[in-house]
Design a protein around this motif. Structure first.
Motif, short mmCIF file in Angstrom:
data_model
loop_
_atom_site.label_atom_id
_atom_site.label_comp_id
_atom_site.label_asym_id
_atom_site.label_seq_id
_atom_site.Cartn_x
_atom_site.Cartn_y
_atom_site.Cartn_z
N VAL A 195 38.21 47.70 39.58
CA VAL A 195 38.23 46.26 39.67
C VAL A 195 37.37 45.89 38.26
CG1 VAL A 195 37.42 44.21 40.77
CG2 VAL A 195 38.35 46.13 42.05
N PHE A 198 39.35 45.77 34.95
CA PHE A 198 40.28 44.40 34.98
C PHE A 198 39.54 43.35 34.84
CE2 PHE A 198 43.00 47.69 36.67
CZ PHE A 198 44.21 47.56 35.88
N VAL A 199 38.39 43.01 35.30
CA VAL A 199 37.98 41.75 35.44
C VAL A 199 36.44 41.41 34.40
CG1 VAL A 199 38.93 41.26 37.78
CG2 VAL A 199 36.65 42.19 37.32
#
Length: 299
Positions: A195, A198-199
């Motif tokens: 995660v 991606f962020v």
């Protein structure tokens, strides 16, 4: 070992566990000054998981595929809870307050058990619940009723931890503690890193001091804490251990006051006090047994 020595040893070790857990809040908050929250969480749990895999490899290899899948599924839920927790800590304006909000998960465990499994909660749960809600309400009284972003993440983490405890307790009845925890920590580490990729923007360099806080979080507040906790729980009953573990938010608030110079307003103090009172009410039957057993030993 005499019975009294065994109980004293368990109490001392469990107190150490709660202190390590509280210290983990401080270690993590310091590490977040130099690392994105999900990157930190992923590295912390991946490192701790690798250490536990090394210790529990033989037991891990012996687990059937179905059990591995169950542990993996619980690990995914654990990932969601921990990502909410770390985001709460990242946005938190008061670490001690966050520890008490997160501890609301303990009060919610029997409520979730009734909803998911049809279990009948004890009367103490329904008494504790409004007290806990009142405590959280007081913590939200900041220029009127307003829930801060950090508080919302901590509350979400508490709800997910309540689900996690219910599901994990059923899986843990069939799986040894070390391999089960190793799988779950690895899953949290991998999910959080994915995660994060991606962020979040990963830093080109991480200060040496931040690396030190990361290692302290992984090796002391996670791995060492787990080993001591498992050993100490083997010396006493689960109910006895659960009562002592309620001290974690208190130690966290005290450490935050010393380390970060945090000061609670009267509303914050009252809210935390009500939440702790809800924890005591929720586990009153266990607290009463603990008090009676201590009085009998002294008689």
């Amino acid at each position: 070992m005499p019975t009294m020595d065994r109980h004293v040893k368990a109490d001392v070790l469990l107190l150490v566990v709660t202190l390590l857990a509280a210290a983990g809040w401080v270690f993590s908050k310091e590490a977040l000054l130099g690392m994105p929250p999900l990157l930190f969480l992923g590295l912390r749990f991946l490192l701790a998981g690798v250490v536990l895999v090394a210790f529990g490899w033989a037991a891990l290899r012996a687990l059937p595929r179905r059990t591995l899948l169950e542990a993996f599924a619980v690990g995914v839920l654990f990932s969601g809870a921990m990502m909410c927790w770390i985001m709460g800590l990242f946005f938190a304006t008061h670490v001690g307050e966050g520890a008490f909000i997160t501890s609301l998960g303990i009060v919610l465990v029997p409520v979730i058990a009734r909803w998911v499994y049809g279990d009948t909660p004890p009367t103490s749960t329904w008494v504790a619940l409004p007290v806990a809600v009142a405590g959280f309400g007081l913590l939200s009284l900041n220029q009127g009723f307003r829930i801060e972003l950090g508080q919302a993440f901590f509350l979400a983490a508490a709800v997910m931890f309540a689900f996690l405890f219910n599901i994990n307790s059923r899986v843990a009845a069939r799986v040894p503690a070390v391999p089960l925890t190793a799988i779950q920590l690895l899953v949290v580490g991998v999910v959080a890193l994915l995660v994060s990729a991606f962020v979040e923007t990963w830093p080109a360099e991480v200060p040496l001091a931040v690396v030190g806080w990361l290692l302290a979080s992984a090796l002391l507040a996670t791995t060492l804490r787990f080993f001591i906790q498992v050993y100490a729980q083997g010396l006493t009953t689960p109910s006895h251990a659960a009562v002592i573990m309620m001290l974690e938010p208190i130690w966290t608030a005290l450490l935050a006051a010393v380390w970060f110079s945090e000061v609670m307003s009267w509303a914050q103090f009252g809210g935390c006090l009500l939440i702790f009172l809800a924890l005591v009410i929720n586990r009153w039957s266990w607290v009463r047994k603990l008090i009676k057993s201590r009085l009998l030993r002294r008689a």
